[in-house]
Design a protein around this motif. Sequence first.
Motif, PDB file in Angstrom:
ATOM      1  N   ASN A  96       0.829  -1.186   0.000  1.00 52.31           N
ATOM      2  CA  ASN A  96       0.000   0.000   0.000  1.00 52.31           C
ATOM      3  C   ASN A  96       0.872   1.246   0.000  1.00 52.31           C
ATOM      4  OD1 ASN A  96      -2.294  -1.579   0.069  1.00 52.31           O
ATOM      5  ND2 ASN A  96      -2.568  -1.369   2.267  1.00 52.31           N
ATOM      6  N   PHE A  97       0.406   2.268  -0.691  1.00 50.67           N
ATOM      7  CA  PHE A  97       1.136   3.518  -0.775  1.00 50.67           C
ATOM      8  C   PHE A  97       0.458   4.554   0.114  1.00 50.67           C
ATOM      9  CE2 PHE A  97       1.891   1.431  -4.864  1.00 50.67           C
ATOM     10  CZ  PHE A  97       3.276   1.415  -4.855  1.00 50.67           C
ATOM     11  N   THR A  98       1.193   5.126   1.036  1.00 51.82           N
ATOM     12  CA  THR A  98       0.657   6.159   1.900  1.00 51.82           C
ATOM     13  C   THR A  98       0.334   7.391   1.069  1.00 51.82           C
ATOM     14  OG1 THR A  98       2.009   5.347   3.712  1.00 51.82           O
ATOM     15  CG2 THR A  98       1.111   7.579   3.931  1.00 51.82           C
ATOM     16  N   GLY A  99      -0.869   7.902   1.228  1.00 58.32           N
ATOM     17  CA  GLY A  99      -1.273   9.090   0.504  1.00 58.32           C
ATOM     18  C   GLY A  99      -1.812   8.829  -0.887  1.00 58.32           C
ATOM     19  N   PHE A 100      -1.745   7.595  -1.351  1.00 55.93           N
ATOM     20  CA  PHE A 100      -2.278   7.260  -2.683  1.00 55.93           C
ATOM     21  C   PHE A 100      -3.784   7.131  -2.575  1.00 55.93           C
ATOM     22  CE2 PHE A 100      -3.539   4.130  -5.912  1.00 55.93           C
ATOM     23  CZ  PHE A 100      -3.074   4.775  -7.045  1.00 55.93           C
ATOM     24  N   ASN A 101      -4.518   7.907  -3.359  1.00 58.25           N
ATOM     25  CA  ASN A 101      -5.973   7.902  -3.313  1.00 58.25           C
ATOM     26  C   ASN A 101      -6.506   7.872  -4.739  1.00 58.25           C
ATOM     27  OD1 ASN A 101      -8.564   8.014  -2.422  1.00 58.25           O
ATOM     28  ND2 ASN A 101      -8.527  10.182  -1.873  1.00 58.25           N
ATOM     29  N   PRO A 102      -6.750   6.674  -5.292  1.00 59.85           N
ATOM     30  CA  PRO A 102      -7.202   6.590  -6.690  1.00 59.85           C
ATOM     31  C   PRO A 102      -8.582   7.186  -6.877  1.00 59.85           C
ATOM     32  CG  PRO A 102      -7.398   4.467  -5.633  1.00 59.85           C
ATOM     33  CD  PRO A 102      -6.714   5.380  -4.652  1.00 59.85           C
ATOM     34  N   THR A 103      -8.835   7.686  -8.070  1.00 62.11           N
ATOM     35  CA  THR A 103     -10.149   8.184  -8.447  1.00 62.11           C
ATOM     36  C   THR A 103     -10.804   7.148  -9.340  1.00 62.11           C
ATOM     37  OG1 THR A 103      -9.374  10.458  -8.369  1.00 62.11           O
ATOM     38  CG2 THR A 103     -11.382  10.038  -9.625  1.00 62.11           C
ATOM     39  N   GLN A 105     -12.421   0.058  -1.448  1.00 59.96           N
ATOM     40  CA  GLN A 105     -12.378  -0.455  -0.089  1.00 59.96           C
ATOM     41  C   GLN A 105     -11.222   0.199   0.672  1.00 59.96           C
ATOM     42  OE1 GLN A 105     -14.978  -3.000   0.741  1.00 59.96           O
ATOM     43  NE2 GLN A 105     -15.518  -1.780  -1.053  1.00 59.96           N
ATOM     44  N   ALA A 106     -11.256   0.115   1.977  1.00 53.99           N
ATOM     45  CA  ALA A 106     -10.248   0.767   2.820  1.00 53.99           C
ATOM     46  C   ALA A 106      -8.825   0.292   2.517  1.00 53.99           C
ATOM     47  CB  ALA A 106     -10.576   0.537   4.294  1.00 53.99           C
ATOM     48  N   ASP A 107      -8.674  -0.973   2.091  1.00 55.48           N
ATOM     49  CA  ASP A 107      -7.339  -1.514   1.813  1.00 55.48           C
ATOM     50  C   ASP A 107      -6.871  -1.250   0.382  1.00 55.48           C
ATOM     51  OD1 ASP A 107      -8.929  -3.246   0.349  1.00 55.48           O
ATOM     52  OD2 ASP A 107      -8.123  -5.076   1.252  1.00 55.48           O
ATOM     53  N   GLY A 108      -7.631  -0.463  -0.393  1.00 56.41           N
ATOM     54  CA  GLY A 108      -7.269  -0.160  -1.774  1.00 56.41           C
ATOM     55  C   GLY A 108      -7.827  -1.138  -2.793  1.00 56.41           C
ATOM     56  N   SER A 109      -8.475  -2.202  -2.323  1.00 60.53           N
ATOM     57  CA  SER A 109      -9.123  -3.123  -3.255  1.00 60.53           C
ATOM     58  C   SER A 109     -10.398  -2.459  -3.794  1.00 60.53           C
ATOM     59  CB  SER A 109      -9.438  -4.457  -2.573  1.00 60.53           C
ATOM     60  OG  SER A 109     -10.313  -4.274  -1.487  1.00 60.53           O
ATOM     61  N   ILE A 110     -10.977  -3.056  -4.840  1.00 61.34           N
ATOM     62  CA  ILE A 110     -12.166  -2.492  -5.477  1.00 61.34           C
ATOM     63  C   ILE A 110     -13.280  -3.525  -5.470  1.00 61.34           C
ATOM     64  CG2 ILE A 110     -13.115  -1.476  -7.598  1.00 61.34           C
ATOM     65  CD1 ILE A 110     -10.859   0.195  -6.434  1.00 61.34           C
ATOM     66  N   LEU A 111     -14.439  -3.155  -4.926  1.00 61.67           N
ATOM     67  CA  LEU A 111     -15.625  -4.001  -4.955  1.00 61.67           C
ATOM     68  C   LEU A 111     -16.456  -3.608  -6.167  1.00 61.67           C
ATOM     69  CD1 LEU A 111     -17.882  -5.569  -2.578  1.00 61.67           C
ATOM     70  CD2 LEU A 111     -18.942  -3.630  -3.691  1.00 61.67           C
ATOM     71  N   LEU A 112     -16.816  -4.591  -6.973  1.00 63.60           N
ATOM     72  CA  LEU A 112     -17.667  -4.369  -8.139  1.00 63.60           C
ATOM     73  C   LEU A 112     -18.884  -5.266  -8.036  1.00 63.60           C
ATOM     74  CD1 LEU A 112     -14.434  -4.603  -9.595  1.00 63.60           C
ATOM     75  CD2 LEU A 112     -15.814  -3.042 -10.926  1.00 63.60           C
ATOM     76  N   GLU A 113     -20.010  -4.771  -8.488  1.00 65.70           N
ATOM     77  CA  GLU A 113     -21.243  -5.558  -8.521  1.00 65.70           C
ATOM     78  C   GLU A 113     -21.780  -5.514  -9.945  1.00 65.70           C
ATOM     79  OE1 GLU A 113     -24.490  -5.416  -5.355  1.00 65.70           O
ATOM     80  OE2 GLU A 113     -25.385  -4.272  -7.006  1.00 65.70           O
ATOM     81  N   GLY A 162      -6.171  -8.227  -6.218  1.00 69.19           N
ATOM     82  CA  GLY A 162      -4.898  -8.556  -6.840  1.00 69.19           C
ATOM     83  C   GLY A 162      -4.713 -10.054  -6.966  1.00 69.19           C
ATOM     84  N   SER A 163      -3.475 -10.492  -6.852  1.00 72.23           N
ATOM     85  CA  SER A 163      -3.104 -11.890  -7.042  1.00 72.23           C
ATOM     86  C   SER A 163      -3.892 -12.805  -6.095  1.00 72.23           C
ATOM     87  CB  SER A 163      -1.604 -12.036  -6.780  1.00 72.23           C
ATOM     88  OG  SER A 163      -1.190 -13.354  -6.972  1.00 72.23           O
ATOM     89  N   PRO A 164      -4.342 -13.941  -6.567  1.00 74.62           N
ATOM     90  CA  PRO A 164      -4.050 -14.608  -7.833  1.00 74.62           C
ATOM     91  C   PRO A 164      -5.052 -14.301  -8.954  1.00 74.62           C
ATOM     92  CG  PRO A 164      -5.232 -16.148  -6.457  1.00 74.62           C
ATOM     93  CD  PRO A 164      -5.073 -14.850  -5.665  1.00 74.62           C
ATOM     94  N   TYR A 165      -6.030 -13.432  -8.709  1.00 66.62           N
ATOM     95  CA  TYR A 165      -7.075 -13.199  -9.710  1.00 66.62           C
ATOM     96  C   TYR A 165      -6.701 -12.141 -10.747  1.00 66.62           C
ATOM     97  CZ  TYR A 165      -9.579 -16.090  -6.474  1.00 66.62           C
ATOM     98  OH  TYR A 165      -9.937 -17.130  -5.679  1.00 66.62           O
ATOM     99  N   THR A 166      -6.006 -11.101 -10.319  1.00 64.14           N
ATOM    100  CA  THR A 166      -5.467 -10.108 -11.243  1.00 64.14           C
ATOM    101  C   THR A 166      -3.961 -10.032 -11.001  1.00 64.14           C
ATOM    102  OG1 THR A 166      -5.927  -8.267  -9.733  1.00 64.14           O
ATOM    103  CG2 THR A 166      -7.622  -8.787 -11.371  1.00 64.14           C
ATOM    104  N   ASP A 167      -3.226  -9.479 -11.958  1.00 65.00           N
ATOM    105  CA  ASP A 167      -1.769  -9.528 -11.860  1.00 65.00           C
ATOM    106  C   ASP A 167      -1.167  -8.594 -10.815  1.00 65.00           C
ATOM    107  OD1 ASP A 167      -2.179  -7.141 -13.201  1.00 65.00           O
ATOM    108  OD2 ASP A 167      -1.066  -7.716 -14.993  1.00 65.00           O
ATOM    109  N   SER A 168      -1.970  -7.676 -10.281  1.00 61.10           N
ATOM    110  CA  SER A 168      -1.471  -6.763  -9.252  1.00 61.10           C
ATOM    111  C   SER A 168      -2.656  -6.210  -8.461  1.00 61.10           C
ATOM    112  CB  SER A 168      -0.686  -5.610  -9.883  1.00 61.10           C
ATOM    113  OG  SER A 168      -1.533  -4.868 -10.748  1.00 61.10           O
ATOM    114  N   HIS A 169      -2.356  -5.703  -7.288  1.00 61.87           N
ATOM    115  CA  HIS A 169      -3.393  -5.063  -6.473  1.00 61.87           C
ATOM    116  C   HIS A 169      -3.811  -3.767  -7.164  1.00 61.87           C
ATOM    117  CE1 HIS A 169      -5.309  -3.227  -2.952  1.00 61.87           C
ATOM    118  NE2 HIS A 169      -5.407  -4.464  -2.499  1.00 61.87           N
ATOM    119  N   PRO A 170      -5.100  -3.439  -7.189  1.00 62.79           N
ATOM    120  CA  PRO A 170      -5.531  -2.227  -7.901  1.00 62.79           C
ATOM    121  C   PRO A 170      -4.914  -0.935  -7.357  1.00 62.79           C
ATOM    122  CG  PRO A 170      -7.372  -3.224  -6.714  1.00 62.79           C
ATOM    123  CD  PRO A 170      -6.223  -4.173  -6.620  1.00 62.79           C
TER     124      PRO A 170
END
Length: 106
Positions: free
Chosen positions: A1-8, A35-43, A84-92
């Motif tokens: 995780n990157f401190t201060g990184f806030n994706p749009t 999500q709080a850990d930087g992951s992305i929930l999609l429905e 991210g892994s193992p479903y995608t190649d990196s954490h979003p």
Amino acid sequence: NFTGFNPTIIAEPLPDGLTDVGTGAGVAVTLIKPQADGSILLEFTSQAGKFYEVQYSNDGMATWKKCLVPIQASANRVQWIDRGSPYTDSHPSTVPSRFYRFRQID
């Protein structure tokens, strides 16, 4: 995780005529939630018992990658979290942008 990184996160409909997701029917994404850990929930909308493939792009939709594990729907909506892994190649949280699409495969 990157401190201060806030994706749009921005969801936009595809322009008319840009609907090709390979073979199989594309489905509507109904929720995108960071999500709080930087992951992305999609429905997305689904049909119970059908299988769906997750596709994602890290380069502005020029190249699409497939998650190796299909999702079997148990209801009319499915929630999937990109961690991210193992479903995608990196954490979003480690890429500047990520695009998603889902398609029915059976």
